[in-house]
Design a protein around this motif. Structure first.
Motif, PDB file in Angstrom:
ATOM      1  N   ASN A 137       0.901  -1.220   0.089  1.00 61.71           N
ATOM      2  CA  ASN A 137      -0.010   0.236   0.049  1.00 61.71           C
ATOM      3  C   ASN A 137       0.886   1.334   0.002  1.00 61.71           C
ATOM      4  O   ASN A 137       0.789   2.214  -0.792  1.00 61.71           O
ATOM      5  CB  ASN A 137      -0.829   0.049   1.177  1.00 61.71           C
ATOM      6  CG  ASN A 137      -1.916  -1.280   1.169  1.00 61.71           C
ATOM      7  OD1 ASN A 137      -2.207  -1.718   0.245  1.00 61.71           O
ATOM      8  ND2 ASN A 137      -2.425  -1.363   2.415  1.00 61.71           N
ATOM      9  N   LEU A 138       2.076   1.341   0.850  1.00 62.03           N
ATOM     10  CA  LEU A 138       2.592   2.847   1.083  1.00 62.03           C
ATOM     11  C   LEU A 138       1.792   3.805   1.147  1.00 62.03           C
ATOM     12  O   LEU A 138       2.222   4.922   0.672  1.00 62.03           O
ATOM     13  CB  LEU A 138       3.673   2.702  -0.060  1.00 62.03           C
ATOM     14  CG  LEU A 138       4.575   1.529  -0.424  1.00 62.03           C
ATOM     15  CD1 LEU A 138       5.199   1.641  -1.774  1.00 62.03           C
ATOM     16  CD2 LEU A 138       5.394   1.329   0.847  1.00 62.03           C
ATOM     17  N   GLY A 190      -2.768  12.295  -6.762  1.00 57.44           N
ATOM     18  CA  GLY A 190      -1.914  13.120  -6.686  1.00 57.44           C
ATOM     19  C   GLY A 190      -0.612  12.795  -5.910  1.00 57.44           C
ATOM     20  O   GLY A 190       0.569  12.664  -6.101  1.00 57.44           O
ATOM     21  N   ASN A 191      -1.002  12.123  -4.477  1.00 59.83           N
ATOM     22  CA  ASN A 191      -0.036  11.573  -3.774  1.00 59.83           C
ATOM     23  C   ASN A 191       0.505  10.358  -4.355  1.00 59.83           C
ATOM     24  O   ASN A 191       1.850  10.056  -4.429  1.00 59.83           O
ATOM     25  CB  ASN A 191      -0.578  11.227  -2.307  1.00 59.83           C
ATOM     26  CG  ASN A 191      -1.186  12.447  -1.573  1.00 59.83           C
ATOM     27  OD1 ASN A 191      -0.454  13.644  -1.809  1.00 59.83           O
ATOM     28  ND2 ASN A 191      -1.745  12.151  -0.780  1.00 59.83           N
ATOM     29  N   MET A 246       2.966   9.528   0.509  1.00 60.50           N
ATOM     30  CA  MET A 246       2.534   8.489   1.355  1.00 60.50           C
ATOM     31  C   MET A 246       1.255   8.755   1.907  1.00 60.50           C
ATOM     32  O   MET A 246       0.356   7.648   2.033  1.00 60.50           O
ATOM     33  CB  MET A 246       3.326   8.178   2.352  1.00 60.50           C
ATOM     34  CG  MET A 246       4.596   7.155   1.849  1.00 60.50           C
ATOM     35  SD  MET A 246       5.570   7.155   3.243  1.00 60.50           S
ATOM     36  CE  MET A 246       5.686   5.121   3.654  1.00 60.50           C
ATOM     37  N   SER A 247       0.725  10.126   2.046  1.00 62.65           N
ATOM     38  CA  SER A 247      -0.376  10.282   2.806  1.00 62.65           C
ATOM     39  C   SER A 247      -1.576   9.766   1.943  1.00 62.65           C
ATOM     40  O   SER A 247      -1.745   9.848   0.803  1.00 62.65           O
ATOM     41  CB  SER A 247      -0.429  11.690   2.837  1.00 62.65           C
ATOM     42  OG  SER A 247      -1.662  12.204   3.292  1.00 62.65           O
ATOM     43  N   VAL A 267       5.091   8.622   7.013  1.00 59.57           N
ATOM     44  CA  VAL A 267       4.702   7.585   7.876  1.00 59.57           C
ATOM     45  C   VAL A 267       3.485   7.120   7.536  1.00 59.57           C
ATOM     46  O   VAL A 267       2.394   7.686   7.222  1.00 59.57           O
ATOM     47  CB  VAL A 267       4.916   8.057   9.465  1.00 59.57           C
ATOM     48  CG1 VAL A 267       4.476   7.013  10.231  1.00 59.57           C
ATOM     49  CG2 VAL A 267       6.079   8.769   9.733  1.00 59.57           C
ATOM     50  N   THR A 268       3.353   5.753   7.628  1.00 56.75           N
ATOM     51  CA  THR A 268       1.661   5.189   7.449  1.00 56.75           C
ATOM     52  C   THR A 268       1.817   3.840   7.685  1.00 56.75           C
ATOM     53  O   THR A 268       2.823   3.178   8.415  1.00 56.75           O
ATOM     54  CB  THR A 268       1.579   5.150   5.785  1.00 56.75           C
ATOM     55  OG1 THR A 268       0.328   4.897   5.452  1.00 56.75           O
ATOM     56  CG2 THR A 268       2.556   3.950   5.045  1.00 56.75           C
TER      57      THR A 268
END
Ligand SMILES: Nc1ncnc2c1ncn2[C@@H]1O[C@H](COP(=O)(O)OP(=O)(O)O)[C@@H](O)[C@H]1O
Ligand SMILES: N[C@@H](CCOP(=O)(O)O)C(=O)O
Length: 293
Positions: free
Chosen positions: A12-13, A189-190, A210-211, A241-242
């Protein structure tokens, strides 16, 4: 006899739910196969007591079926089950590469991806390929129904694994069924930013992409201490971070010189929340490797 080292993966990231994945340099499973009239599975290593040895229930059983390759199989688990680090996928990926060699099936690594994904259907109900693809091919992978693209990327990572289990099957139940157009635009976009960052091996750009406004907030609720661990990682210099896969592992991307500090900060934050955890200082690495044949 064929022995294969199959790496853990982070799927996923954030912005690439069910699409993005990355192979990690550590930890890994080691899968050994020998020809046999009937398939048997023996599991040792981390969390072995939670893993079924019945071929109908173990992810490698589905791979044996798909390749019509009965074998005596030994899995030495380095990747803890229910971790969010592609534990079930690592065994399936390793078995696919090993059995393809053992029986001389002649399939390419890309052709082995959907075969190993059959194992994921056994445990999570869905044959998602975002863990098996990087575990087989290595690097950063983009998997769609059309196939998989893999990119070699040199990106430092920290994965922090708390001492609790979250099953992928359960964590898929909290995935929202719909997303708004605004969320869709933000996610695209991310994801595009992250993919460009991977192609440039730029950890800051990867972190910036990553968001994810849709799936991650729901998954994060299943992980005690998530918000504090995330904040601590950013304070220590993480670029992004995720949740790793379906969790409970938390993934941070950072520059090399920040990795040690980010790992320590994440462990401290989990400890403050009363949870034992271990941190792997790792990076994006290679796919399954044949150790012996
Ligand atoms: N070879 C295997 N390795 C790890 N887990 C397996 C394997 N075969 C079946 N399982 C089952 O799969 C589940 C873990 O998979 P999953 O929930 O997807 O976690 P992970 O994110 O660590 O892959 C556990 O219930 C475990 O018993
Ligand atoms: N895309 C899947 C990935 C699950 O990864 P795992 O390492 O937790 O098995 C999902 O998010 O459900």
């Amino acid at each position: 006899m064929v022995t294969v080292r199959a790496p853990a993966t982070s799927a996923n990231l954030g912005s690439g739910f069910d699409v993005f994945g990355a192979a990690l340099t550590r930890p890994a499973d080691v899968v050994t196969v020998e020809k046999a009239a009937e398939t048997t599975i023996e599991v040792t290593g981390v969390g072995a007591q939670y893993i079924p040895e019945d071929p109908e229930k173990n992810t490698v059983g589905a791979v044996v079926e798909a390749l019509d390759a009965p074998a005596r199989i030994h899995i030495d688990k380095g990747v803890r089950p229910a971790s969010g680090l592609g534990s079930s996928a690592a065994s399936a990926a390793g078995a696919a590469v090993a059995l393809n060699r053992l029986y001389d099936r002649g399939l390419s690594r890309s052709e082995l991806v959907p075969i190993a994904a059959e194992g994921e259907a056994v445990v999570s109900g869905v044959a998602h390929s975002d863990n098996v693809a990087p575990s087989i091919l290595g690097g950063f992978t983009v998997t769609t129904s059309e196939g998989t693209h893999a990119v070699d990327a040199s990106i430092p990572l920290v994965v922090c694994l708390p001492d609790v289990a979250v099953s992928t099957r359960d964590a898929r139940r909290v995935v929202p069924e719909t997303a708004s157009m605004e969320e869709l635009v933000e996610t695209v976009g991310n994801a595009a930013t992250l993919a460009v960052g991977m192609c440039r091996s730029d950890p800051d750009l990867v972190g910036a992409g990553m968001s994810d406004p849709v799936v991650t907030p729901e998954r994060a609720r299943l992980i005690t201490g998530y918000d504090d661990v995330r904040a601590a990682a950013f304070d220590a210099g993480a670029a992004g971070v995720t949740v790793s896969g379906a969790g409970p592992a938390i993934l941070a991307v950072c520059r090399d010189e920040r990795r040690r500090g980010v790992a320590a900060a994440m462990l401290d934050a989990f400890s403050d929340a009363g949870i034992d955890a271990r941190a792997y200082q790792t990076r994006i690495g290679r796919g399954s490797t044949v150790l012996e044949e």
